[in-house]
Design a protein around this motif. Sequence first.
Motif, PDB file in Angstrom:
ATOM      1  N   VAL A 243       5.619 -12.013   2.822  1.00 27.33           N
ATOM      2  CA  VAL A 243       4.587 -12.542   3.715  1.00 27.33           C
ATOM      3  C   VAL A 243       4.027 -13.865   3.201  1.00 27.33           C
ATOM      4  O   VAL A 243       3.651 -14.736   3.981  1.00 27.33           O
ATOM      5  CB  VAL A 243       3.463 -11.508   3.949  1.00 27.33           C
TER       6      VAL A 243
ATOM      7  N   GLY B 240      -0.475 -12.440  -5.342  1.00 29.36           N
ATOM      8  CA  GLY B 240       0.504 -11.361  -5.401  1.00 29.36           C
ATOM      9  C   GLY B 240       0.129 -10.210  -6.295  1.00 29.36           C
ATOM     10  O   GLY B 240       0.544  -9.087  -6.074  1.00 29.36           O
TER      11      GLY B 240
ATOM     12  N   ASP C  78      -7.437 -18.056  -6.955  1.00 22.09           N
ATOM     13  CA  ASP C  78      -6.777 -16.746  -7.024  1.00 22.09           C
ATOM     14  C   ASP C  78      -7.019 -16.081  -5.678  1.00 22.09           C
ATOM     15  O   ASP C  78      -8.159 -15.750  -5.339  1.00 22.09           O
ATOM     16  CB  ASP C  78      -7.384 -15.930  -8.172  1.00 22.09           C
ATOM     17  N   THR C  79      -5.945 -15.904  -4.913  1.00 24.51           N
ATOM     18  CA  THR C  79      -6.082 -15.484  -3.518  1.00 24.51           C
ATOM     19  C   THR C  79      -5.607 -14.053  -3.336  1.00 24.51           C
ATOM     20  O   THR C  79      -4.453 -13.745  -3.579  1.00 24.51           O
ATOM     21  CB  THR C  79      -5.238 -16.407  -2.621  1.00 24.51           C
TER      22      THR C  79
ATOM     23  N   TRP D 266      -4.775 -10.983  -0.812  1.00 25.68           N
ATOM     24  CA  TRP D 266      -4.495 -10.592   0.583  1.00 25.68           C
ATOM     25  C   TRP D 266      -3.270  -9.695   0.590  1.00 25.68           C
ATOM     26  O   TRP D 266      -2.800  -9.275  -0.471  1.00 25.68           O
ATOM     27  CB  TRP D 266      -4.335 -11.812   1.488  1.00 25.68           C
ATOM     28  N   GLN D 267      -2.771  -9.359   1.761  1.00 24.89           N
ATOM     29  CA  GLN D 267      -1.659  -8.403   1.901  1.00 24.89           C
ATOM     30  C   GLN D 267      -0.799  -8.789   3.106  1.00 24.89           C
ATOM     31  O   GLN D 267      -1.250  -9.525   3.974  1.00 24.89           O
ATOM     32  CB  GLN D 267      -2.200  -6.999   2.175  1.00 24.89           C
TER      33      GLN D 267
ATOM     34  N   GLU E 199      -0.348  -6.996   5.482  1.00 27.71           N
ATOM     35  CA  GLU E 199      -1.108  -6.517   6.634  1.00 27.71           C
ATOM     36  C   GLU E 199      -2.225  -7.476   7.048  1.00 27.71           C
ATOM     37  O   GLU E 199      -2.577  -7.545   8.223  1.00 27.71           O
ATOM     38  CB  GLU E 199      -1.757  -5.158   6.321  1.00 27.71           C
TER      39      GLU E 199
ATOM     40  N   THR F 152      -7.763  -0.929   2.174  1.00 23.80           N
ATOM     41  CA  THR F 152      -6.742  -1.845   1.665  1.00 23.80           C
ATOM     42  C   THR F 152      -5.708  -1.171   0.776  1.00 23.80           C
ATOM     43  O   THR F 152      -4.619  -1.694   0.594  1.00 23.80           O
ATOM     44  CB  THR F 152      -7.394  -2.958   0.819  1.00 23.80           C
TER      45      THR F 152
ATOM     46  N   ARG G 238      -3.291  -1.394  -7.065  1.00 27.39           N
ATOM     47  CA  ARG G 238      -3.190  -0.379  -6.030  1.00 27.39           C
ATOM     48  C   ARG G 238      -3.705   0.967  -6.531  1.00 27.39           C
ATOM     49  O   ARG G 238      -3.557   1.305  -7.701  1.00 27.39           O
ATOM     50  CB  ARG G 238      -1.727  -0.191  -5.592  1.00 27.39           C
TER      51      ARG G 238
ATOM     52  N   ARG H 170       6.160  -5.687  -3.785  1.00 25.75           N
ATOM     53  CA  ARG H 170       5.559  -4.400  -3.466  1.00 25.75           C
ATOM     54  C   ARG H 170       6.660  -3.365  -3.268  1.00 25.75           C
ATOM     55  O   ARG H 170       7.577  -3.560  -2.480  1.00 25.75           O
ATOM     56  CB  ARG H 170       4.763  -4.618  -2.191  1.00 25.75           C
TER      57      ARG H 170
END
Length: 653
Positions: A315, A392, A416-417, A419-420, A422, A503, A520, A531
């Motif tokens: 993604v 990531g 530092d970002t 997200w996923q 989704e 999440t 996770r 992932r």
Amino acid sequence: MADPKRAEFADLLREDRSFSPPPEFTARAVVRDDRIYAEADRDPEAFWARFAGELEWSRRWDTVLDWQPPHAKWFVGGKINASVNCLDRHVRGPRRNKAALIWEGEPGDRRTLTYFDLFRQVSAFANVLTSLGVRKGDRVAIYLPLIPELAISMLACARIGAVHSVVFGGFSAESLRDRINDSQCRVLITADGGFRRGQIVALKQVADEALADTPSIENVVVVQRGHAEMPVHIKEGRDHWYHRLMQDASYKCDPEPMDAEDMLYILYTSGTTGKPKGIVHTTAGYLVGTYATTKLVFDLREDDVYWCTADIGWVTGHSYVVYGPLANGATVVMYEGAPDWPKKDRFWSLIETYGVTVFYTAPTAIRAFMKWGTEWPKKRDLSSLRLLGSVGEPINPEAWVWYYHFIGGDRCPVVDTWWQTETGAIMITPLPGVTTLKPGSATRPFPGIAAEIRNERGEKVDVGGGLLALTRPWPSMLRGIYGDPERYVRQYWNKWGSGVYVTGDGAKRDADGCFWLLGRVDDVINVAGHRIGTMEVESALVDHPGVAEAAVVGRAHEIKGQAIAAFVTVKEGTHATKDLADVLKEHVVKKIGAIARPDDILFTADLPKTRSGKIMRRLLRDIAEGKALGDTTTLADPAVVAKLKANYEEEYG
Ligand code: WT7
């Protein structure tokens, strides 16, 4: 890590420092003060609509948001085309001859496509797809190396309203087959091969194996990667060379005006079951989310040279190699190969050669660079850089500080970002001209995003740890799981009421309101930023005739963040040997792909189970990480664990 190179930056490892944005950075930044947070909070819909208004629509929306939790529709009534926003919009103005893609292949071949070049190629390939019978709403699978044709294929699909489903080129034939079949793709776009560490990856051969069992595929388009000789079988009537089809294709192609909520793409990602799920993104909201975040987080200016090192098969590549930066009219660098090929300074040499100003990569890569030593970046001129990003996985403060100092020369903010797949776009991140950075923290939710830490009971935790939840819809959110509407609700929205998105990550919030991501909390592991579902690996293992049962966990790994540890019981008559362990590793590679290859395999007579028969993965993780064992009182047979631990230490300790 008894590494002598460590001494070199030992004095940098004070983790409690924070870094305010350099005033000269702020002075020129897209966002210069933090009023934007309050503005977005007051009226999130108006905030997003402001960015939507910067895009080109064939019909403006009537309603910004229709929210029937957990189902959202954004920009209802609007008509828009993603390829128009990434191409036509720029081609009509001063960006016409600006470099859109600067691509370098691993062997050193180069191609630069201006916006006008890219526009023509996308339009021509869109016509090719139409001539192959692809219609609006049809699914098209894309299995390509990181070459310009990958972006061209995606945008060509978007142009005619076809839904792309990109499958990372490192996935196996079976993985490709399952993804094609799950969404019933009509066309597959692949290549003769690609390069990885000097080796040719024969993609078409892998694709052929998948194609033996994909009845929905009517046509296959094969890109010829280059001069190298790659073995290709062309099946008459079904397979076509890309360059032949393109020869007579017109580059005039009217874009399909897409409904805001029409599907743009499907991207498969691992979940907590054995079967990856097809995450569905729709057109307008996704475009608005990626456009806005790229602009604000990467602080894009007209003359930036932007490089996100992710493969487009994930993604990150969809949002921050293709849609976000191209919607912003940026110059995007793409590199096909490995960071250590032919030498360990390949990334730094690319930055020097192309004058990269904004660089976005993963902590795994940064930790590998640290290990390889500072002589590699020091050999190259990195002074063009002005902003660094990470994505990531959680970035450890040590890696953050190394990145900031040795790559960014103490002058570039590090975003530092978090997200996923989704979320479609960045959710928690600094804004580089505004946010005071703390190494290891993704800091705060992007304007308009509402994030909270909740405890198991769903109560909000203001300061402290718990589960990360998103409590307000956002434009680029997933709209569903392809073919499984029920799983969408159950998986993401059912824990604490239907308006709260779960999440799957643990996190803590500090007294300044900064978020620290902890990884996770479900059966998903993150190996080198990839992932992987533990159940997928378990299914691959038990698929081998000698395996009776398998339990897979992620254990901490110095470079990759997590490594895969598998506990395996064999069937009567099978011998648990070192050779079998190797065979099983290869079996997983064959079933899923090299990214899922287990690092450790431990044979055991029994697996630790609760009295109700559930495998206790938490204990296995402790064993694999050499930790003292937690509570074993609910175990059916505590002796099993003690024995396992002893064996593991003997094997890997
Ligand atoms: C998972 C999503 C989103 C781009 C690539 C991964 C982890 C992602 C961070 C970060 C800590 C992170 C989370 C998340 N993750 N970014 N900055 N800090 N963890 O996308 O494959 O969908 O994986 O990656 O655990 O849930 P993905």
